[in-house]
Design an enzyme around this catalytic site. Structure first.
Site, PDB file in Angstrom:
ATOM      1  N   ARG A 180       3.043 -11.942  -5.079  1.00  0.00           N
ATOM      2  CA  ARG A 180       4.733 -11.822  -4.303  1.00  0.00           C
ATOM      3  C   ARG A 180       5.264 -12.307  -5.641  1.00  0.00           C
ATOM      4  NH1 ARG A 180       0.838 -13.526  -0.481  1.00  0.00           N
ATOM      5  NH2 ARG A 180       0.982 -12.265   0.839  1.00  0.00           N
ATOM      6  N   LYS A 205       1.828 -17.363   0.975  1.00  0.00           N
ATOM      7  CA  LYS A 205       2.542 -17.271   2.150  1.00  0.00           C
ATOM      8  C   LYS A 205       1.937 -18.763   2.881  1.00  0.00           C
ATOM      9  CE  LYS A 205       4.838 -13.074   2.668  1.00  0.00           C
ATOM     10  NZ  LYS A 205       4.465 -12.049   4.481  1.00  0.00           N
ATOM     11  N   HIS A 218       8.058  -6.020  -5.724  1.00  0.00           N
ATOM     12  CA  HIS A 218       7.758  -5.241  -4.527  1.00  0.00           C
ATOM     13  C   HIS A 218       6.887  -4.694  -4.984  1.00  0.00           C
ATOM     14  CE1 HIS A 218       5.973  -7.149  -0.866  1.00  0.00           C
ATOM     15  NE2 HIS A 218       5.546  -6.582  -0.410  1.00  0.00           N
ATOM     16  N   ARG A 237       3.727  -4.764  -7.001  1.00  0.00           N
ATOM     17  CA  ARG A 237       2.674  -5.037  -5.660  1.00  0.00           C
ATOM     18  C   ARG A 237       1.900  -4.058  -4.960  1.00  0.00           C
ATOM     19  NH1 ARG A 237       0.617  -9.583  -2.792  1.00  0.00           N
ATOM     20  NH2 ARG A 237       0.933  -9.461  -0.443  1.00  0.00           N
ATOM     21  N   HIS A 244      -3.667 -11.412   2.022  1.00  0.00           N
ATOM     22  CA  HIS A 244      -3.109 -10.946   3.540  1.00  0.00           C
ATOM     23  C   HIS A 244      -4.201 -11.422   4.070  1.00  0.00           C
ATOM     24  CE1 HIS A 244      -1.340  -6.655   2.470  1.00  0.00           C
ATOM     25  NE2 HIS A 244      -0.583  -7.944   1.851  1.00  0.00           N
ATOM     26  N   TYR A 275      -2.226   1.194   2.804  1.00  0.00           N
ATOM     27  CA  TYR A 275      -3.010   1.866   1.288  1.00  0.00           C
ATOM     28  C   TYR A 275      -3.899   2.349   1.069  1.00  0.00           C
ATOM     29  CZ  TYR A 275       0.077  -2.130  -0.251  1.00  0.00           C
ATOM     30  OH  TYR A 275       1.177  -3.420  -0.631  1.00  0.00           O
TER      31      TYR A 275
END
Length: 319
Positions: free
Chosen positions: A170, A194, A263, A266, A289, A298
């Protein structure tokens, strides 16, 4: 922030900051959404206290957002912020039940992630002046993507593009990447994602060599004491806005896709991995994730790729 709601909101933001360990960018997003909601309540309904907030009031706010032409995705994100806020109020004993229990959020049309074609990404990393083939197979002169940039901007810009495309990290993870997170011995980067979750991303020997060369040049420019990996000419940490402009500049020269953001790189990283047979769980770990649900999008791009191959290669594919 209206005085009536400030204690509730500040306690919630502190919870996100110190217990959930969310990034400052994420916390600010929650704060803005809550401020917008409570400002609306104050203006339209004389500011009811938190225990008096009903599902009807929330639906009214959602309707006002729709009138402002806000997208379903934006409205859902704002409602999600409210959901987290009221869940916290239940834990604190402020309310017995969340007013969002009966609130239905608008449906979002599923769109496939936008990504850059492999040939276009290859064009980003070609040296200026090297020939390329156009759609007819005729060689033409490569556009100098880096025209007008200083030598240091070129050094940093191309490397930022390489790291984003080769790691899928990110933009917030990239700008906060520190030199000590570059592990040359194991050829990997330690990324803080995150919730301050750490993950290791392997990189190629070639990219690691570029990173080492870049750090050596930082030392020559007397920037070696700057802990952040990517810095500008003045030795300041490169910010999100600068990275966004760099990515847009590079991608504008090689692709016609509408979105040209970090992004998108990404998405490109994940899509190219999937198209070349990467395991879904492995891609999930590389992206950081928390669940497979976010990664599974994806697989749709992969299916579209398979359809394209089938239509071109099978005798009955076009029929």
């Amino acid at each position: 922030m209206l005085a009536l709601y400030e204690p509730y909101v500040q306690e919630f933001l502190n919870y996100l900051r110190f217990e959930k360990r969310y990034s400052q960018h994420t916390i600010l997003s929650y704060q803005n959404d809550l401020e917008q909601f409570f400002t609306y309540l104050a203006a339209e309904f004389d500011g009811p206290d938190v225990p008096q907030i009903t599902a009807g009031l929330i639906r009214s706010w959602m309707a006002s957002l729709k009138e402002e032409k806000r997208t379903a995705k934006t409205i859902n994100r704002k409602v999600s912020a409210l959901r987290s806020f009221f869940r916290r109020q239940m834990i604190n004993g402020v309310i017995a039940q969340s007013p969002l229990t009966t609130v239905i959020t608008p449906k979002i049309s599923k769109r496939l992630p936008v990504f850059v074609a492999e040939k276009d990404m290859a064009a980003v990393f070609k040296k200026p002046g090297s020939p390329k083939e156009d759609a007819t197979g005729v060689e033409e002169e490569e556009v100098d993507i880096e025209k007008g940039m200083t030598e240091w901007e070129k050094e940093v810009g191309k490397l930022i593009m390489a790291v984003l495309y080769n790691t899928g990290m990110r933009v917030s993870e990239l700008v906060n990447l520190k030199e000590r997170q570059v592990d040359a011995h194991y050829s990997q980067l330690k990324v803080v994602g995150k919730g301050n979750k750490e993950r290791l991303i392997p990189v190629s020997a070639g990219l690691m060599k570029e990173l080492q060369d870049y750090m050596a040049k930082k030392r020559l420019k007397s920037l070696s004491e700057v802990e952040f990996l990517f810095v500008n000419d003045a030795g300041k940490q490169v910010n999100r806005g600068r990275v966004g402009r760099l990515v847009k500049k590079y991608l504008t020269e090689v692709t016609t896709i509408e979105k040209k953001s970090p992004h998108v790189l990404r998405h490109t990283f994940a899509t190219h991995l999937m198209n070349h047979g990467a395991d879904l769980n492995a891609v999930k770990e590389l992206l950081g994730h928390s669940s497979l649900a976010a990664t599974q999008v994806y697989t749709h791009n992969t299916i579209e790729k398979l359809k394209e191959v089938y239509q071109k290669a099978h005798p009955k594919g076009g029929g």
